[in-house]
Design a protein around this motif. Sequence first.
Motif, PDB file in Angstrom:
ATOM      1  N   GLU A   1      -1.963  43.335 129.896  1.00  0.00           N
ATOM      2  CA  GLU A   1      -1.365  42.498 131.568  1.00  0.00           C
ATOM      3  C   GLU A   1      -0.204  42.874 131.491  1.00  0.00           C
ATOM      4  OE1 GLU A   1      -0.270  41.310 126.891  1.00  0.00           O
ATOM      5  OE2 GLU A   1      -1.903  41.816 127.880  1.00  0.00           O
ATOM      6  N   ASN A   2      -0.103  43.474 130.988  1.00  0.00           N
ATOM      7  CA  ASN A   2       1.348  44.191 131.239  1.00  0.00           C
ATOM      8  C   ASN A   2       1.312  45.841 132.554  1.00  0.00           C
ATOM      9  OD1 ASN A   2       2.548  42.690 130.026  1.00  0.00           O
ATOM     10  ND2 ASN A   2       3.751  44.351 127.722  1.00  0.00           N
ATOM     11  N   ILE A   3       0.572  45.965 132.314  1.00  0.00           N
ATOM     12  CA  ILE A   3       0.136  47.254 133.805  1.00  0.00           C
ATOM     13  C   ILE A   3       0.140  46.934 134.750  1.00  0.00           C
ATOM     14  CG2 ILE A   3      -1.241  48.785 134.086  1.00  0.00           C
ATOM     15  CD1 ILE A   3      -2.140  48.728 131.224  1.00  0.00           C
ATOM     16  N   ALA A   4       1.308  47.334 135.854  1.00  0.00           N
ATOM     17  CA  ALA A   4       1.133  46.759 136.712  1.00  0.00           C
ATOM     18  C   ALA A   4       0.254  48.380 138.247  1.00  0.00           C
ATOM     19  CB  ALA A   4       2.393  47.135 137.692  1.00  0.00           C
ATOM     20  N   TYR A   5       0.517  49.250 137.810  1.00  0.00           N
ATOM     21  CA  TYR A   5       0.304  49.882 138.710  1.00  0.00           C
ATOM     22  C   TYR A   5      -0.818  51.221 138.412  1.00  0.00           C
ATOM     23  CZ  TYR A   5       3.995  52.181 138.888  1.00  0.00           C
ATOM     24  OH  TYR A   5       5.289  53.013 138.514  1.00  0.00           O
ATOM     25  N   ALA A   6      -2.345  51.464 138.045  1.00  0.00           N
ATOM     26  CA  ALA A   6      -1.954  53.250 137.623  1.00  0.00           C
ATOM     27  C   ALA A   6      -2.788  54.267 138.218  1.00  0.00           C
ATOM     28  CB  ALA A   6      -3.250  52.942 136.875  1.00  0.00           C
ATOM     29  N   MET A   7      -1.692  55.439 139.060  1.00  0.00           N
ATOM     30  CA  MET A   7      -1.702  55.870 140.099  1.00  0.00           C
ATOM     31  C   MET A   7      -2.596  57.143 139.781  1.00  0.00           C
ATOM     32  SD  MET A   7      -2.578  55.863 143.453  1.00  0.00           S
ATOM     33  CE  MET A   7      -1.301  54.808 144.332  1.00  0.00           C
ATOM     34  N   VAL A   8      -3.600  57.546 140.336  1.00  0.00           N
ATOM     35  CA  VAL A   8      -3.869  59.289 140.114  1.00  0.00           C
ATOM     36  C   VAL A   8      -4.082  60.072 141.448  1.00  0.00           C
ATOM     37  CG1 VAL A   8      -5.974  60.522 139.422  1.00  0.00           C
ATOM     38  CG2 VAL A   8      -6.001  57.456 138.465  1.00  0.00           C
ATOM     39  N   HIS A   9      -3.349  61.110 141.148  1.00  0.00           N
ATOM     40  CA  HIS A   9      -3.114  62.089 142.109  1.00  0.00           C
ATOM     41  C   HIS A   9      -3.910  62.951 141.774  1.00  0.00           C
ATOM     42  CE1 HIS A   9       1.934  60.365 143.352  1.00  0.00           C
ATOM     43  NE2 HIS A   9       0.163  59.373 143.630  1.00  0.00           N
ATOM     44  N   LYS A  10      -4.237  63.194 143.387  1.00  0.00           N
ATOM     45  CA  LYS A  10      -5.584  64.583 142.813  1.00  0.00           C
ATOM     46  C   LYS A  10      -4.713  65.737 144.272  1.00  0.00           C
ATOM     47  CE  LYS A  10      -9.558  63.941 142.628  1.00  0.00           C
ATOM     48  NZ  LYS A  10      -9.718  64.519 141.385  1.00  0.00           N
ATOM     49  N   ASP A  11      -4.199  65.348 145.024  1.00  0.00           N
ATOM     50  CA  ASP A  11      -3.012  66.142 145.369  1.00  0.00           C
ATOM     51  C   ASP A  11      -2.698  66.770 145.625  1.00  0.00           C
ATOM     52  OD1 ASP A  11      -1.262  63.948 145.311  1.00  0.00           O
ATOM     53  OD2 ASP A  11      -1.384  64.066 147.567  1.00  0.00           O
ATOM     54  N   GLU A  12      -1.809  67.156 144.332  1.00  0.00           N
ATOM     55  CA  GLU A  12      -1.300  68.035 143.448  1.00  0.00           C
ATOM     56  C   GLU A  12      -1.835  69.359 143.252  1.00  0.00           C
ATOM     57  OE1 GLU A  12       2.665  67.181 142.458  1.00  0.00           O
ATOM     58  OE2 GLU A  12       2.663  64.943 143.227  1.00  0.00           O
ATOM     59  N   LYS A  13      -0.879  70.359 142.793  1.00  0.00           N
ATOM     60  CA  LYS A  13      -1.643  71.466 141.909  1.00  0.00           C
ATOM     61  C   LYS A  13      -2.281  70.664 140.725  1.00  0.00           C
ATOM     62  CE  LYS A  13      -1.410  75.840 139.594  1.00  0.00           C
ATOM     63  NZ  LYS A  13       0.037  76.752 139.081  1.00  0.00           N
ATOM     64  N   THR A  14      -2.560  69.959 139.193  1.00  0.00           N
ATOM     65  CA  THR A  14      -2.746  69.476 138.251  1.00  0.00           C
ATOM     66  C   THR A  14      -2.893  68.073 138.537  1.00  0.00           C
ATOM     67  OG1 THR A  14      -1.948  71.139 136.718  1.00  0.00           O
ATOM     68  CG2 THR A  14      -2.758  69.769 135.451  1.00  0.00           C
ATOM     69  N   PRO A  15      -4.387  67.177 138.251  1.00  0.00           N
ATOM     70  CA  PRO A  15      -4.318  66.329 138.482  1.00  0.00           C
ATOM     71  C   PRO A  15      -3.842  65.140 137.299  1.00  0.00           C
ATOM     72  CG  PRO A  15      -5.967  66.893 138.464  1.00  0.00           C
ATOM     73  CD  PRO A  15      -5.616  68.395 137.905  1.00  0.00           C
ATOM     74  N   HIS A  16      -3.217  64.461 137.683  1.00  0.00           N
ATOM     75  CA  HIS A  16      -1.788  63.408 136.456  1.00  0.00           C
ATOM     76  C   HIS A  16      -2.259  61.997 137.229  1.00  0.00           C
ATOM     77  CE1 HIS A  16       0.820  65.341 139.807  1.00  0.00           C
ATOM     78  NE2 HIS A  16       0.945  63.699 139.501  1.00  0.00           N
ATOM     79  N   MET A  17      -1.725  61.082 136.558  1.00  0.00           N
ATOM     80  CA  MET A  17      -1.604  59.967 136.266  1.00  0.00           C
ATOM     81  C   MET A  17      -0.594  59.334 136.041  1.00  0.00           C
ATOM     82  SD  MET A  17      -3.549  56.854 135.106  1.00  0.00           S
ATOM     83  CE  MET A  17      -3.273  57.125 133.579  1.00  0.00           C
ATOM     84  N   HIS A  18       0.201  58.743 137.353  1.00  0.00           N
ATOM     85  CA  HIS A  18       1.661  57.622 137.216  1.00  0.00           C
ATOM     86  C   HIS A  18       1.418  56.226 136.715  1.00  0.00           C
ATOM     87  CE1 HIS A  18       4.213  60.741 139.017  1.00  0.00           C
ATOM     88  NE2 HIS A  18       3.206  61.137 139.910  1.00  0.00           N
ATOM     89  N   LEU A  19       1.485  55.595 135.403  1.00  0.00           N
ATOM     90  CA  LEU A  19       1.308  54.224 134.977  1.00  0.00           C
ATOM     91  C   LEU A  19       2.476  53.648 134.626  1.00  0.00           C
ATOM     92  CD1 LEU A  19      -1.461  53.066 132.332  1.00  0.00           C
ATOM     93  CD2 LEU A  19       0.530  51.998 132.582  1.00  0.00           C
ATOM     94  N   GLY A  20       2.617  52.265 135.590  1.00  0.00           N
ATOM     95  CA  GLY A  20       3.292  51.895 135.079  1.00  0.00           C
ATOM     96  C   GLY A  20       3.385  50.482 134.721  1.00  0.00           C
ATOM     97  N   LEU A  21       4.208  49.729 133.281  1.00  0.00           N
ATOM     98  CA  LEU A  21       4.163  49.246 132.176  1.00  0.00           C
ATOM     99  C   LEU A  21       5.110  48.313 131.888  1.00  0.00           C
ATOM    100  CD1 LEU A  21       2.583  47.776 129.722  1.00  0.00           C
ATOM    101  CD2 LEU A  21       4.390  49.260 128.297  1.00  0.00           C
ATOM    102  N   VAL A  22       5.200  46.779 132.617  1.00  0.00           N
ATOM    103  CA  VAL A  22       6.145  46.173 132.607  1.00  0.00           C
ATOM    104  C   VAL A  22       6.367  45.617 131.185  1.00  0.00           C
ATOM    105  CG1 VAL A  22       7.256  43.749 133.665  1.00  0.00           C
ATOM    106  CG2 VAL A  22       5.603  45.247 134.770  1.00  0.00           C
ATOM    107  N   PRO A  23       7.689  45.979 131.087  1.00  0.00           N
ATOM    108  CA  PRO A  23       7.904  45.962 129.057  1.00  0.00           C
ATOM    109  C   PRO A  23       7.914  44.311 128.933  1.00  0.00           C
ATOM    110  CG  PRO A  23      10.280  46.802 129.881  1.00  0.00           C
ATOM    111  CD  PRO A  23       9.185  46.505 131.499  1.00  0.00           C
ATOM    112  N   ILE A  24       7.239  43.960 128.623  1.00  0.00           N
ATOM    113  CA  ILE A  24       7.297  41.941 128.053  1.00  0.00           C
ATOM    114  C   ILE A  24       6.627  42.143 127.106  1.00  0.00           C
ATOM    115  CG2 ILE A  24       6.575  40.027 129.055  1.00  0.00           C
ATOM    116  CD1 ILE A  24       6.655  40.284 131.653  1.00  0.00           C
ATOM    117  N   THR A  25       7.376  41.208 126.411  1.00  0.00           N
ATOM    118  CA  THR A  25       6.555  41.209 124.918  1.00  0.00           C
ATOM    119  C   THR A  25       5.388  40.054 124.686  1.00  0.00           C
ATOM    120  OG1 THR A  25       8.829  39.481 124.022  1.00  0.00           O
ATOM    121  CG2 THR A  25       9.541  42.293 123.997  1.00  0.00           C
TER     122      THR A  25
END
Length: 399
Positions: free
Chosen positions: A118-142
């Motif tokens: 429930e703390n994950i705001a986004y999980a963006m996968v980039h395929k337009d660069e040399k190596t595929p990778h994911m930027h994942l944003g976590l809102v640190p709510i305890t």
Amino acid sequence: MSYAVIHMQKVKGNGVTGMQIHNQREKESDTNTDIKKDRSHLNYDLENETPIDYHEKIKAMIDQRVDQSQRKVRKDAVKVASFMITSDKAFFDRIGEREEKRFFETARDFIGEKYGKENIAYAMVHKDEKTPHMHLGLVPITKDNRLSAKDFFGKKQQLHQLQDDFHTHMKENGFDLERGVSSDKKHLETAKFKLQTVQEKTKELEENLKRIEQIDEFDKKYKEGRFTNRVTMDREDFEAFKGVAKAGIVTLEQNKLLEAKLDDLKASNTFEVQNLQRSLKQAENERNKVMDTNLKLSRENNSLKQRNKKLYMENQLLSGTLINIKEFCKERIKNFDILVGYWKAHVLGRLEKATGKDLSHINLNLSDDDEREGFQKQKELQNEKEREKKQVENEFELE
């Protein structure tokens, strides 16, 4: 061998806009030349079907779940833990598109299980660069409804455990990867660690160069004689030559591994450099915006002061003129004050009808009893007409 790469960076509120622009490709990048625009349509977000406003979503998550009754969230609080998850290009080329997506879904699920899905705001996968990778944003709510990145990532051991747990999770889900190398080794800052890595590779290359020099010595020694179909050499030289040849074969394999590791380092370094460049550029943009806004507000304030001064003078002139006109009319028109009160009530009634609002709170500045009398009579007349109108409407409905 490929590595399971996961990096985490704490981001405060002023860094969120830059992440959104980069992750969702909202502007063309002047710093990242690896982005292939013709492949940007292949990027996707595992959490959101369409582009989102990062600030709005993060604020909504905090407002809905963080208890701020006793203590408000600080403006400089860490709003997002930004993860970059990847491996090297050779790994993704090897496993194919379907497994690549499962890799990122599995990594997303790991973050959700460990820190709360429930703390994950986004999980963006980039395929337009040399190596595929994911930027994942976590809102640190305890779990006890506090915003606290310190609880999740405040200790160095927690970051080491993150590397261990991530590697274990990916291995258990069928991805044959080595544990990522931590860039925060004891007594080494990130830059020093990278320098040490380069020095280690340089040492290996120097050893390989020595072997090549040995081969050159053999070549020079035996070129001095006449060439035949067979080359004769001393037993000692032959054994040394065999060792060099074997080492050369091993070196070729090592070079392949080093190339794979280099790809991994490039992916990691690119992410960190981009973050620094984005933060710097964003800070400069924010500063310029604030300066422009201050200048604009200052100009508007000066303009309003001039307009206010002008309106005040006009108001004084009109007030004096009206007083003179009123005194002039009183002397020549019978019951003039009553008529003034009557027309004030009439105008007020028309305004209420036009706007559909009750305007009785407006100060009409009824100056004397005659004006109040005229005003009251007109209001009574208006009320009487309204009652008659309603009576007719009710009779019509009954018929």
